[in-house]
Design a protein around this motif. Sequence first.
Motif, PDB file in Angstrom:
ATOM      1  N   THR A 181       0.836  -1.204   0.000  1.00  0.00           N
ATOM      2  CA  THR A 181       0.000   0.000   0.000  1.00  0.00           C
ATOM      3  C   THR A 181       0.867   1.249   0.000  1.00  0.00           C
ATOM      4  OG1 THR A 181      -1.598  -1.244   1.306  1.00  0.00           O
ATOM      5  CG2 THR A 181      -1.926   1.141   1.203  1.00  0.00           C
ATOM      6  N   LEU A 182       1.916   1.239   0.845  1.00  0.00           N
ATOM      7  CA  LEU A 182       2.836   2.390   0.889  1.00  0.00           C
ATOM      8  C   LEU A 182       3.479   2.613  -0.481  1.00  0.00           C
ATOM      9  CD1 LEU A 182       5.960   3.532   1.555  1.00  0.00           C
ATOM     10  CD2 LEU A 182       4.044   4.530   2.821  1.00  0.00           C
ATOM     11  N   ALA A 183       3.821   1.505  -1.151  1.00  0.00           N
ATOM     12  CA  ALA A 183       4.430   1.615  -2.478  1.00  0.00           C
ATOM     13  C   ALA A 183       3.450   2.249  -3.465  1.00  0.00           C
ATOM     14  CB  ALA A 183       4.873   0.237  -2.968  1.00  0.00           C
ATOM     15  N   GLN A 184       2.197   1.814  -3.424  1.00  0.00           N
ATOM     16  CA  GLN A 184       1.191   2.383  -4.334  1.00  0.00           C
ATOM     17  C   GLN A 184       0.982   3.866  -4.087  1.00  0.00           C
ATOM     18  OE1 GLN A 184      -2.262  -0.061  -3.644  1.00  0.00           O
ATOM     19  NE2 GLN A 184      -1.365  -1.795  -4.752  1.00  0.00           N
ATOM     20  N   ILE A 185       0.884   4.234  -2.803  1.00  0.00           N
ATOM     21  CA  ILE A 185       0.649   5.634  -2.434  1.00  0.00           C
ATOM     22  C   ILE A 185       1.792   6.516  -2.935  1.00  0.00           C
ATOM     23  CG2 ILE A 185       0.677   7.215  -0.451  1.00  0.00           C
ATOM     24  CD1 ILE A 185      -0.597   4.939   1.189  1.00  0.00           C
ATOM     25  N   THR A 186       3.017   6.129  -2.582  1.00  0.00           N
ATOM     26  CA  THR A 186       4.161   6.994  -2.907  1.00  0.00           C
ATOM     27  C   THR A 186       4.407   7.023  -4.416  1.00  0.00           C
ATOM     28  OG1 THR A 186       5.660   5.137  -2.440  1.00  0.00           O
ATOM     29  CG2 THR A 186       5.290   6.720  -0.667  1.00  0.00           C
ATOM     30  N   THR A 187       4.138   5.907  -5.085  1.00  0.00           N
ATOM     31  CA  THR A 187       4.325   5.872  -6.537  1.00  0.00           C
ATOM     32  C   THR A 187       3.314   6.781  -7.230  1.00  0.00           C
ATOM     33  OG1 THR A 187       5.311   3.685  -6.531  1.00  0.00           O
ATOM     34  CG2 THR A 187       4.270   4.375  -8.583  1.00  0.00           C
ATOM     35  N   SER A 188       2.057   6.720  -6.805  1.00  0.00           N
ATOM     36  CA  SER A 188       1.079   7.564  -7.493  1.00  0.00           C
ATOM     37  C   SER A 188       1.335   9.036  -7.175  1.00  0.00           C
ATOM     38  CB  SER A 188      -0.355   7.096  -7.236  1.00  0.00           C
ATOM     39  OG  SER A 188      -0.887   7.710  -6.114  1.00  0.00           O
ATOM     40  N   ASN A 189       1.825   9.344  -5.965  1.00  0.00           N
ATOM     41  CA  ASN A 189       2.203  10.747  -5.668  1.00  0.00           C
ATOM     42  C   ASN A 189       3.342  11.213  -6.564  1.00  0.00           C
ATOM     43  OD1 ASN A 189       0.289  10.841  -3.637  1.00  0.00           O
ATOM     44  ND2 ASN A 189       1.753  10.398  -2.005  1.00  0.00           N
ATOM     45  N   ALA A 190       4.352  10.359  -6.719  1.00  0.00           N
ATOM     46  CA  ALA A 190       5.505  10.734  -7.552  1.00  0.00           C
ATOM     47  C   ALA A 190       5.092  10.888  -9.017  1.00  0.00           C
ATOM     48  CB  ALA A 190       6.616   9.702  -7.414  1.00  0.00           C
ATOM     49  N   GLU A 191       4.208  10.003  -9.484  1.00  0.00           N
ATOM     50  CA  GLU A 191       3.724  10.119 -10.879  1.00  0.00           C
ATOM     51  C   GLU A 191       2.995  11.443 -11.083  1.00  0.00           C
ATOM     52  OE1 GLU A 191       1.300   6.652 -11.525  1.00  0.00           O
ATOM     53  OE2 GLU A 191       3.012   5.459 -12.224  1.00  0.00           O
ATOM     54  N   ARG A 192       2.185  11.817 -10.090  1.00  0.00           N
ATOM     55  CA  ARG A 192       1.424  13.062 -10.209  1.00  0.00           C
ATOM     56  C   ARG A 192       2.368  14.265 -10.112  1.00  0.00           C
ATOM     57  NH1 ARG A 192      -1.713  11.891  -6.474  1.00  0.00           N
ATOM     58  NH2 ARG A 192      -0.838  13.074  -4.771  1.00  0.00           N
ATOM     59  N   PHE A 193       3.238  14.260  -9.105  1.00  0.00           N
ATOM     60  CA  PHE A 193       4.117  15.413  -8.875  1.00  0.00           C
ATOM     61  C   PHE A 193       5.062  15.640 -10.060  1.00  0.00           C
ATOM     62  CE2 PHE A 193       8.015  17.421  -7.435  1.00  0.00           C
ATOM     63  CZ  PHE A 193       7.527  18.543  -6.789  1.00  0.00           C
ATOM     64  N   PHE A 194       5.724  14.568 -10.519  1.00  0.00           N
ATOM     65  CA  PHE A 194       6.704  14.701 -11.595  1.00  0.00           C
ATOM     66  C   PHE A 194       6.069  14.518 -12.988  1.00  0.00           C
ATOM     67  CE2 PHE A 194       9.548  13.581  -8.005  1.00  0.00           C
ATOM     68  CZ  PHE A 194      10.479  14.589  -8.129  1.00  0.00           C
ATOM     69  N   ARG A 195       4.757  14.328 -13.003  1.00  0.00           N
ATOM     70  CA  ARG A 195       4.018  14.158 -14.265  1.00  0.00           C
ATOM     71  C   ARG A 195       4.672  13.087 -15.131  1.00  0.00           C
ATOM     72  NH1 ARG A 195       4.032  20.619 -15.172  1.00  0.00           N
ATOM     73  NH2 ARG A 195       3.080  21.150 -13.167  1.00  0.00           N
ATOM     74  N   LEU A 196       4.850  11.937 -14.542  1.00  0.00           N
ATOM     75  CA  LEU A 196       5.485  10.837 -15.265  1.00  0.00           C
ATOM     76  C   LEU A 196       4.457  10.139 -16.138  1.00  0.00           C
ATOM     77  CD1 LEU A 196       7.559   9.286 -12.337  1.00  0.00           C
ATOM     78  CD2 LEU A 196       8.330  10.909 -14.082  1.00  0.00           C
ATOM     79  N   PRO A 197       4.889   9.700 -17.301  1.00  0.00           N
ATOM     80  CA  PRO A 197       3.986   8.905 -18.142  1.00  0.00           C
ATOM     81  C   PRO A 197       3.730   7.569 -17.454  1.00  0.00           C
ATOM     82  CG  PRO A 197       6.214   8.903 -19.049  1.00  0.00           C
ATOM     83  CD  PRO A 197       6.219   9.851 -17.892  1.00  0.00           C
ATOM     84  N   HIS A 198       2.559   6.992 -17.686  1.00  0.00           N
ATOM     85  CA  HIS A 198       2.305   5.667 -17.113  1.00  0.00           C
ATOM     86  C   HIS A 198       3.166   4.627 -17.813  1.00  0.00           C
ATOM     87  CE1 HIS A 198      -0.728   6.454 -14.185  1.00  0.00           C
ATOM     88  NE2 HIS A 198      -1.282   7.307 -15.009  1.00  0.00           N
TER      89      HIS A 198
END
Length: 267
Positions: free
Chosen positions: A248-265
């Motif tokens: 769960t922690l991995a999912q949370i931090t990954t989706s935050n990083a994707e949003r913050f850094f605007r990473l492509p999926h």
Amino acid sequence: MLIDTHAHLASHAFEAEGELDAIIARASEAGVTRIISIGSELEDSARNVQIAAAHEGVFATVGVHPTSVHEVTQEGWVEDLRGLTQLPKVQAIGEIGLDFYHPPQDGSPEDVWRARQDRFFRAQLDLAVELDLPVVIHQRESAEAVGEVLKDYIGKVTAVFHCFNGTPDQARVILDQGHYLSFTGIVTFKSAADVQASARFVPEDRLMVETDSPYLAPVPFRGKRCEPAYTRNTAEFIAELRGIPSETLAQITTSNAERFFRLPHPR
Ligand SMILES: [Zn+2]
Ligand SMILES: [Zn+2]
């Protein structure tokens, strides 16, 4: 799947033949499939962009660190930085900020040195506003001064305070301004009660993890050269602190990083 949101892949610590490929492979084996490689001055920023171009899971930031401002002497440095931001896989400006811990690196008086840091910090924040890019903040013994500068940018720039080492009260001020907090291996140290309290306190949607490789290896690697694979150790420690599964922690931090850094999926 984890994202190391702060590593210095252009560091001399990783420059031996084949070394980068090896640490990226080890990261991937540990589930750290993406790495944000952070710039400290113009040369390593340019090198970051090259590393990102050569490795699918690596992205870059470009910027001048507060303790490197004396190394940037050319007039048109902002233009040089702007040029780098236009290259592929450059996701943010950083790391930028203020550092009152290290003495003046150019032998100038303290006030002159701090004014110079302030000028570089603001110029890069202005560039981030202009280009609509997020920023990675470095601060050391300068929390209040950084907070003062950022007051002028509320609503204009989103920042992540990397290697957050403060108390929950200090965290609250940053969160109230709309920013994110990222934690290194320091959170795993026995002496880090304040940092641990902050890592429990941060709301789920503002939390990220990082290594700051090659520095700050988490327990059980403390004191050794750090590398992005160790993001897993820090993430697992924080999951336990928060009483949630590490998945769960991995999912949370990954989706935050994707949003913050605007990473492509990822594919
Ligand atoms: Zn830093
Ligand atoms: Zn750093």
